[in-house]
Each structure stands twice: as C-alpha cells, then as structure tokens.
Design a protein around this motif. Structure first.
Motif, PDB file in Angstrom:
ATOM      1  N   SER A 164       0.997  -1.185   0.017  1.00  0.00           N
ATOM      2  CA  SER A 164      -0.111   0.040  -0.049  1.00  0.00           C
ATOM      3  C   SER A 164       0.862   1.291   0.001  1.00  0.00           C
ATOM      4  N   ASP A 165       2.059   1.085   0.395  1.00  0.00           N
ATOM      5  CA  ASP A 165       3.173   2.309   0.321  1.00  0.00           C
ATOM      6  C   ASP A 165       4.376   1.738  -0.338  1.00  0.00           C
ATOM      7  N   SER A 166       4.748   2.880  -0.839  1.00  0.00           N
ATOM      8  CA  SER A 166       6.316   2.679  -1.761  1.00  0.00           C
ATOM      9  C   SER A 166       7.194   2.089  -0.708  1.00  0.00           C
ATOM     10  N   PHE A 167       8.104   1.610  -1.147  1.00  0.00           N
ATOM     11  CA  PHE A 167       9.275   1.057  -0.503  1.00  0.00           C
ATOM     12  C   PHE A 167      10.083   2.153  -0.049  1.00  0.00           C
ATOM     13  N   ARG A 168      10.776   2.026   1.302  1.00  0.00           N
ATOM     14  CA  ARG A 168      11.668   3.238   1.843  1.00  0.00           C
ATOM     15  C   ARG A 168      12.412   2.668   3.069  1.00  0.00           C
ATOM     16  N   VAL A 169      13.507   3.339   3.443  1.00  0.00           N
ATOM     17  CA  VAL A 169      14.050   2.832   4.650  1.00  0.00           C
ATOM     18  C   VAL A 169      13.349   3.352   5.751  1.00  0.00           C
ATOM     19  N   SER A 170      13.043   2.589   6.894  1.00  0.00           N
ATOM     20  CA  SER A 170      12.145   3.061   7.817  1.00  0.00           C
ATOM     21  C   SER A 170      12.484   2.802   9.198  1.00  0.00           C
ATOM     22  N   ASP A 171      12.287   3.306  10.293  1.00  0.00           N
ATOM     23  CA  ASP A 171      12.676   3.076  11.623  1.00  0.00           C
ATOM     24  C   ASP A 171      11.549   1.881  12.079  1.00  0.00           C
ATOM     25  N   CYS A 172      10.368   1.582  11.626  1.00  0.00           N
ATOM     26  CA  CYS A 172       9.447   0.786  12.094  1.00  0.00           C
ATOM     27  C   CYS A 172       8.633   0.501  10.737  1.00  0.00           C
ATOM     28  N   CYS A 173       7.624  -0.425  11.198  1.00  0.00           N
ATOM     29  CA  CYS A 173       6.870  -0.910   9.880  1.00  0.00           C
ATOM     30  C   CYS A 173       5.874  -0.240   9.303  1.00  0.00           C
ATOM     31  N   TYR A 174       5.575  -0.195   8.273  1.00  0.00           N
ATOM     32  CA  TYR A 174       4.624   0.760   7.640  1.00  0.00           C
ATOM     33  C   TYR A 174       3.639  -0.019   6.587  1.00  0.00           C
ATOM     34  N   GLY A 175       2.689   0.555   6.027  1.00  0.00           N
ATOM     35  CA  GLY A 175       1.731  -0.235   5.263  1.00  0.00           C
ATOM     36  C   GLY A 175       0.404  -0.172   5.736  1.00  0.00           C
ATOM     37  N   SER A 194      -3.949 -11.051   7.849  1.00  0.00           N
ATOM     38  CA  SER A 194      -4.821 -11.887   8.957  1.00  0.00           C
ATOM     39  C   SER A 194      -5.377 -11.042   9.798  1.00  0.00           C
ATOM     40  N   GLY A 195      -4.799  -9.680  10.118  1.00  0.00           N
ATOM     41  CA  GLY A 195      -5.376  -9.015  11.020  1.00  0.00           C
ATOM     42  C   GLY A 195      -4.618  -9.111  12.441  1.00  0.00           C
ATOM     43  N   GLU A 196      -3.758 -10.200  12.314  1.00  0.00           N
ATOM     44  CA  GLU A 196      -2.948 -10.555  13.579  1.00  0.00           C
ATOM     45  C   GLU A 196      -1.973  -9.383  14.215  1.00  0.00           C
ATOM     46  N   ASN A 197      -1.447  -8.918  13.210  1.00  0.00           N
ATOM     47  CA  ASN A 197      -0.322  -7.848  13.621  1.00  0.00           C
ATOM     48  C   ASN A 197      -0.359  -6.843  12.273  1.00  0.00           C
ATOM     49  N   SER A 198       0.646  -5.779  12.585  1.00  0.00           N
ATOM     50  CA  SER A 198       0.577  -4.687  11.443  1.00  0.00           C
ATOM     51  C   SER A 198       2.034  -4.676  10.837  1.00  0.00           C
ATOM     52  N   TYR A 199       2.862  -5.797  10.878  1.00  0.00           N
ATOM     53  CA  TYR A 199       4.201  -5.738  10.400  1.00  0.00           C
ATOM     54  C   TYR A 199       4.197  -5.962   8.751  1.00  0.00           C
ATOM     55  N   PHE A 200       3.637  -5.117   8.238  1.00  0.00           N
ATOM     56  CA  PHE A 200       3.308  -5.236   6.575  1.00  0.00           C
ATOM     57  C   PHE A 200       4.658  -5.072   5.999  1.00  0.00           C
ATOM     58  N   VAL A 201       5.488  -4.021   6.015  1.00  0.00           N
ATOM     59  CA  VAL A 201       6.633  -3.609   5.391  1.00  0.00           C
ATOM     60  C   VAL A 201       7.798  -3.064   6.110  1.00  0.00           C
ATOM     61  N   ARG A 202       8.998  -3.099   6.029  1.00  0.00           N
ATOM     62  CA  ARG A 202      10.175  -2.574   6.793  1.00  0.00           C
ATOM     63  C   ARG A 202      11.118  -2.619   5.964  1.00  0.00           C
ATOM     64  N   GLY A 203      11.905  -1.351   5.709  1.00  0.00           N
ATOM     65  CA  GLY A 203      12.918  -1.345   4.725  1.00  0.00           C
ATOM     66  C   GLY A 203      14.268  -0.887   5.554  1.00  0.00           C
ATOM     67  N   PHE A 204      15.195  -1.831   5.609  1.00  0.00           N
ATOM     68  CA  PHE A 204      16.713  -1.398   5.964  1.00  0.00           C
ATOM     69  C   PHE A 204      17.657  -1.314   4.847  1.00  0.00           C
ATOM     70  N   LEU A 205      18.625  -0.673   5.207  1.00  0.00           N
ATOM     71  CA  LEU A 205      19.776  -0.375   4.087  1.00  0.00           C
ATOM     72  C   LEU A 205      20.226  -1.720   3.586  1.00  0.00           C
ATOM     73  N   ASP A 206      19.994  -2.931   4.390  1.00  0.00           N
ATOM     74  CA  ASP A 206      20.617  -3.981   4.002  1.00  0.00           C
ATOM     75  C   ASP A 206      19.598  -5.222   3.764  1.00  0.00           C
ATOM     76  N   SER A 207      18.339  -4.859   3.648  1.00  0.00           N
ATOM     77  CA  SER A 207      17.304  -5.717   3.305  1.00  0.00           C
ATOM     78  C   SER A 207      15.942  -5.112   3.303  1.00  0.00           C
ATOM     79  N   LEU A 208      14.864  -5.833   2.749  1.00  0.00           N
ATOM     80  CA  LEU A 208      13.674  -5.379   2.788  1.00  0.00           C
ATOM     81  C   LEU A 208      12.719  -6.576   3.199  1.00  0.00           C
TER      82      LEU A 208
END
Length: 258
Positions: A164-175, A194-208
């Motif tokens: 739902s959001d474009s990919f970027r480096v972030s301090d927390c999960c987004y989407g 699933s509705g169980e959590n909101s860990y949709f996307v998180r971007g690091f410099l070394d991984s997505l």
C-alpha cells in the motif's frame, strides 16, 4: 417467448435514452427543448417502444466503458470474449521481463479499486537498473502511492507482493491492510492481511522485509536483490511463495500506478 434485438437496435435505443438522461442536462444544455433524431433511428426506436408486451424485455447490465463506446459505435461491433478481456486489463507503460498476460489477468482484479484502472509504470528493474536495494529505494522515494513487487527466481517461479506504500528505509513497519503477498507457483494464490499484526513492510539498508510476527518473514530480500527467502508469517498467514524457501533472484521489478 422473449424478444431478441440486434446490437444495432439496442445501440439506437440507448443513443435515444442517453440524450434524455439527467447527465445530459448540464447548465449549458438546460435550454434545449427538442431532440433531432435521424429518421432511420427513429423508426427502429418506435418499433422497440411499441412492443405490446414489455414484460418480455430483458434488461442487462453493461459496464460504463461499454456504454460509452455504444453511443458512438460503428455498425460493426465486436462482442468477442477475448476483446472484452483485453479491455479490462491494465495498460503497461513498459515491457516486463516477468509479467505474462495470464499473470495480469489473475492479479489485476485483486488490486484495490482505486488503482485497478490505472496504467502500470515500471519504476525499478534489476534488468535495467542493476541489482541494488539502494537504487530501488531511490527510484521509489518520490512515489506517494502503492507499488507492486514482482520476482522471478532462478527456477522461473513468479511471486511477489502488493504494498500500500512505496518502499523506503524506515525505523518501523509501515503499510495498511491493503498489502498482500501472492504467488503463481504453481498456481495463483494470494495472501491478504490476517489482522493479527501490522508488520506489513519494513525497509533497511541491507534488506527489505514483508510480513513478520514471532518468526521468519513472509518475504525477505537482501541488499543486492540477488537472494531472498519466504516463509509462513503471522501477518498474512501465508504459505511459502515458492517451493525453494531460500531462493535466488533472476529478475525483480517494481511497478507503480499512475
């Protein structure tokens, strides 16, 4: 017994009615007090309206795009299913090294309604831009809309994610809950939130990372976009997206929606 009408007859009848619809009476048309109709069309319309048994008429639903085409259609109108399918497929502004028509046919209807009619714009491809997560982030940095991630691994399996959001480096999960994972390996399956959590996307410099929750990620990619992994996760309650849970990337693409 019902009455059958030709495409031409229905076309004439629709042309007549559409000109008397509320949408036709905008401010600059309010003064119109009569309508000119060609004699040939008027004859057809009269014959349709004089049907002594209207209950035998069949009312069908036609998509807005088709109705618009009908008003100005030529005498030869194609009604083949293949053409109808093509009309519903999105327009790809660039060629894809991954997508085939069967992929688009399955995937496009699952996208949120707000992007279903939008042309697809290729914003990143390992084939064009090289293998770098930093370049991917740079190419999507200014995009304020969803993106589609597509992967073809070295075993020719195709899978990916809609974010739902474009990919970027972030301090927390987004989407948001629009985000989902999907696979065509070996058949099309998608895994929504699933509705169980909101860990949709998180971007690091070394991984997505996409999807998480007390274990491995639903989809993980390294900084060179050469290797990745896919495991069941709580966010999407997904199965692994490809048979080889640790995979090597052949081609990776990111598409946005104009």
């Amino acid at each position: 017994m019902g009455v059958a009408y030709s495409v031409g007859e229905v076309d004439h009848l629709y042309t007549f009615f559409v000109q008397w619809s509320p949408h036709s009476f905008t401010e600059h048309r309010r003064r119109r007090s009569f309508l000119l109709v060609e004699k040939e069309k008027l004859t057809v319309i009269d014959s349709l309206l004089r049907d002594p048994d209207p209950e035998h008429w069949n009312i069908i639903t036609v998509r807005k795009e088709k109705r618009s085409q009908s008003v100005c259609s030529s005498p030869s109108v194609s009604t083949s299913e293949d053409e109808d399918t093509e009309d519903t497929l999105p327009v790809l502004q660039q060629d894809s090294q991954i997508l085939r028509e069967q992929h688009i046919e399955k995937l496009a209807p699952q996208l949120p309604a707000r992007v279903q009619c939008s042309p697809w714009q290729l914003v990143y491809s390992t084939d064009t831009h090289g293998t770098s997560l930093k370049t991917l982030y740079r190419n999507t940095a200014e995009i304020q809309q969803p993106v589609l991630l597509l992967i073809q691994d070295t075993h020719n399996q195709v899978f990916g994610a809609f974010s739902s959001d474009s990919f970027r480096v972030s301090d927390c999960c987004y989407g948001t809950g629009e985000t989902f994972l999907f696979t065509f390996s070996p058949e099309f399956k998608m895994f929504r939130w699933s509705g169980e959590n909101s860990y949709f996307v998180r971007g690091f410099l070394d991984s997505l990372q996409l999807g998480a929750g007390g274990g491995p990620f639903g989809l993980w990619l390294d900084s060179d976009l050469l290797r990745g992994s896919t495991f069941p996760c709580n966010t999407f309650r997904n199965a692994p997206l490809c048979p080889h849970q640790d995979f090597s990337v052949r081609v990776l693409e990111v598409w946005s929606f104009q």
